[in-house]
Motif scaffolding. Structure first.
Motif, PDB file in Angstrom:
ATOM      1  N   SER A  95       1.144  -1.229   0.004  1.00 45.90           N
ATOM      2  CA  SER A  95       0.075  -0.292   0.001  1.00 45.90           C
ATOM      3  C   SER A  95       0.394   0.735  -0.099  1.00 45.90           C
ATOM      4  CB  SER A  95      -1.079  -0.396   1.157  1.00 45.90           C
ATOM      5  OG  SER A  95      -2.156  -1.140   0.926  1.00 45.90           O
ATOM      6  N   GLU A 156     -11.950  -6.334  -2.630  1.00 42.89           N
ATOM      7  CA  GLU A 156     -13.292  -5.358  -1.570  1.00 42.89           C
ATOM      8  C   GLU A 156     -14.337  -5.143  -2.097  1.00 42.89           C
ATOM      9  OE1 GLU A 156     -10.553  -1.962   0.595  1.00 42.89           O
ATOM     10  OE2 GLU A 156      -9.747  -2.293  -1.307  1.00 42.89           O
ATOM     11  N   THR A 157     -14.998  -5.780  -2.546  1.00 41.13           N
ATOM     12  CA  THR A 157     -16.503  -6.032  -2.355  1.00 41.13           C
ATOM     13  C   THR A 157     -17.133  -6.806  -1.567  1.00 41.13           C
ATOM     14  OG1 THR A 157     -16.586  -5.155  -4.750  1.00 41.13           O
ATOM     15  CG2 THR A 157     -18.384  -5.914  -3.795  1.00 41.13           C
ATOM     16  N   GLN A 180      -6.956  -4.443   8.362  1.00 47.12           N
ATOM     17  CA  GLN A 180      -7.316  -4.874   6.359  1.00 47.12           C
ATOM     18  C   GLN A 180      -6.417  -5.987   6.651  1.00 47.12           C
ATOM     19  OE1 GLN A 180      -6.204  -2.012   3.666  1.00 47.12           O
ATOM     20  NE2 GLN A 180      -7.552  -2.833   2.087  1.00 47.12           N
ATOM     21  N   PRO A 181      -6.658  -6.782   5.405  1.00 50.79           N
ATOM     22  CA  PRO A 181      -8.652  -7.694   4.989  1.00 50.79           C
ATOM     23  C   PRO A 181      -9.886  -7.571   6.298  1.00 50.79           C
ATOM     24  CG  PRO A 181      -7.370  -8.977   3.954  1.00 50.79           C
ATOM     25  CD  PRO A 181      -6.357  -8.073   5.231  1.00 50.79           C
ATOM     26  N   TYR A 184     -12.573  -3.407   8.603  1.00 53.15           N
ATOM     27  CA  TYR A 184     -12.199  -2.260   8.591  1.00 53.15           C
ATOM     28  C   TYR A 184     -13.498  -1.501   7.923  1.00 53.15           C
ATOM     29  CZ  TYR A 184     -11.744  -3.438   3.779  1.00 53.15           C
ATOM     30  OH  TYR A 184     -11.353  -4.054   2.569  1.00 53.15           O
ATOM     31  N   TYR A 185     -12.914  -0.505   7.798  1.00 49.57           N
ATOM     32  CA  TYR A 185     -14.131   0.567   7.164  1.00 49.57           C
ATOM     33  C   TYR A 185     -13.751   1.478   5.608  1.00 49.57           C
ATOM     34  CZ  TYR A 185     -16.463   1.233  11.247  1.00 49.57           C
ATOM     35  OH  TYR A 185     -17.513   1.277  13.277  1.00 49.57           O
ATOM     36  N   LYS A 186     -14.410   1.039   5.245  1.00 48.36           N
ATOM     37  CA  LYS A 186     -14.735   1.621   3.570  1.00 48.36           C
ATOM     38  C   LYS A 186     -16.037   2.049   3.508  1.00 48.36           C
ATOM     39  CE  LYS A 186     -14.513   0.252  -1.293  1.00 48.36           C
ATOM     40  NZ  LYS A 186     -13.993  -1.433  -2.133  1.00 48.36           N
ATOM     41  N   ASP A 187     -15.539   3.766   2.958  1.00 46.70           N
ATOM     42  CA  ASP A 187     -16.556   4.190   2.119  1.00 46.70           C
ATOM     43  C   ASP A 187     -17.701   4.668   4.211  1.00 46.70           C
ATOM     44  OD1 ASP A 187     -16.069   4.927   0.295  1.00 46.70           O
ATOM     45  OD2 ASP A 187     -16.624   3.092  -0.360  1.00 46.70           O
ATOM     46  N   ASN A 191     -15.828  -3.353   6.622  1.00 45.91           N
ATOM     47  CA  ASN A 191     -16.073  -3.951   5.603  1.00 45.91           C
ATOM     48  C   ASN A 191     -14.812  -4.615   5.600  1.00 45.91           C
ATOM     49  OD1 ASN A 191     -16.650  -4.838   2.693  1.00 45.91           O
ATOM     50  ND2 ASN A 191     -14.817  -4.040   1.986  1.00 45.91           N
TER      51      ASN A 191
END
Length: 290
Positions: A95, A156-157, A180-181, A184-187, A191
């Motif tokens: 990353s 990540e979907t 992650q993975p 964790y927060y996504k949008d 997630n």
């Protein structure tokens, strides 16, 4: 007398030079770090801390409340190495974390990851029911697909998972939203692998659910007190935690690793990661999606 003094000074200079050379010697192995001149960082509450106490009793160990702070301390030369889960260390490098690399060999033994279960949960027979759920998704291939989705493909979907139409239970699930993975927060929404696992567990139990968000220093206490019914948060099964809560059957196993500074003299481990090489120390039954 003067000749003796000159010889003594020369001898001291050579000794100092040799000492400096030894200190500056490039770190090539995990075992090499087990010496008092090395300081190894770790994140509080993680299995790498327990492992370091066993494998590196001669090194200076320094705790950090957050792995990101530990990464920065390593880059700035405040510590010589940082110990954490190999997959997460590699994700950090992929990353964009630069100036560091991983040592090839693992840190200690593999460690079970499981669902933590409150001993005072009001849900009847929760431990057995969670184990039945895990057996079910292992047998029908769902767990394998989840691992492939989140770990191998890096997808990540979040899949669409139905909610029970007429739930008969309510379950409160503890997680962290920090890793992650897994969780964790996504949008602005939770997630990850553990979130999908939690939703599938609730559906299997015919339960509506809510998440309780905790850091690793408080999540076990929350389960022990009954504030949450279970923990789905890439939780390592340790002897200390088993004194306070129960654990399900293992979901997977993790390998800890050591991150050190990279002076740029060799090819950096950035770019696309080879998941097979990361998981080579994990027993086949925990990577059968390959």
């Amino acid at each position: 007398m003067k000749k003796m003094m000159k010889c003594l000074i020369a001898l001291l200079a050579v000794t100092a030079l040799l000492a400096c050379s030894e200190d500056a010697k490039e770190i090539e192995s995990v075992a090499q770090l087990n010496a008092p001149q090395y300081t190894i960082g770790y994140e509080e509450g993680q299995s790498s801390a327990t492992m370091l106490l066993k494998t590196h009793p001669n090194a200076v160990l320094k705790s950090f409340t957050d792995k990101i702070v530990g990464y920065e301390a390593l880059k700035q030369g405040k510590i010589d190495a940082f110990a954490f889960e190999r997959l997460q260390l590699q994700i950090a490098i992929d990353s964009g974390l630069s100036g560091v690399r991983l040592l090839d060999e693992p840190l200690g033994d593999t460690i079970n990851v499981a669902i933590g279960i409150s001993r005072v949960s009001k849900i009847p027979d929760l431990e057995n029911r969670i184990n039945e759920f895990l057996d079910s998704i292992q047998a029908n291939g769902t767990l394998e697909k989840m691992r492939k989705h989140w770990f191998e493909q890096g997808n990540e979907t979040m899949p669409e998972i139905a909610k029970p139409e007429n739930p008969t239970l309510h379950i409160k699930i503890g997680t962290t939203g920090l890793v992650q993975p897994y969780s964790y927060y996504k949008d602005n929404a939770l997630n990850g692998f553990d979130i999908e696992l939690s939703k599938r567990l609730a559906l299997w139990l015919n339960a509506d659910f809510e998440f309780g968000i905790y850091d690793y220093n408080s999540i076990v206490a929350a389960a022990a007190s009954g504030d949450i019914d279970c923990i789905v948060a890439n939780l390592n099964e340790t002897a200390e935690r088993k004194e306070r809560i129960n654990f399900s059957k293992p979901i997977s196993q993790i390998v800890n690793a050591i991150m050190i500074k990279d002076d740029g003299s060799r090819m950096s481990q950035t770019g696309n990661v080879n998941r097979d090489s990361l998981l080579k120390d994990v027993p086949p039954q925990f990577r059968d999606w390959k």
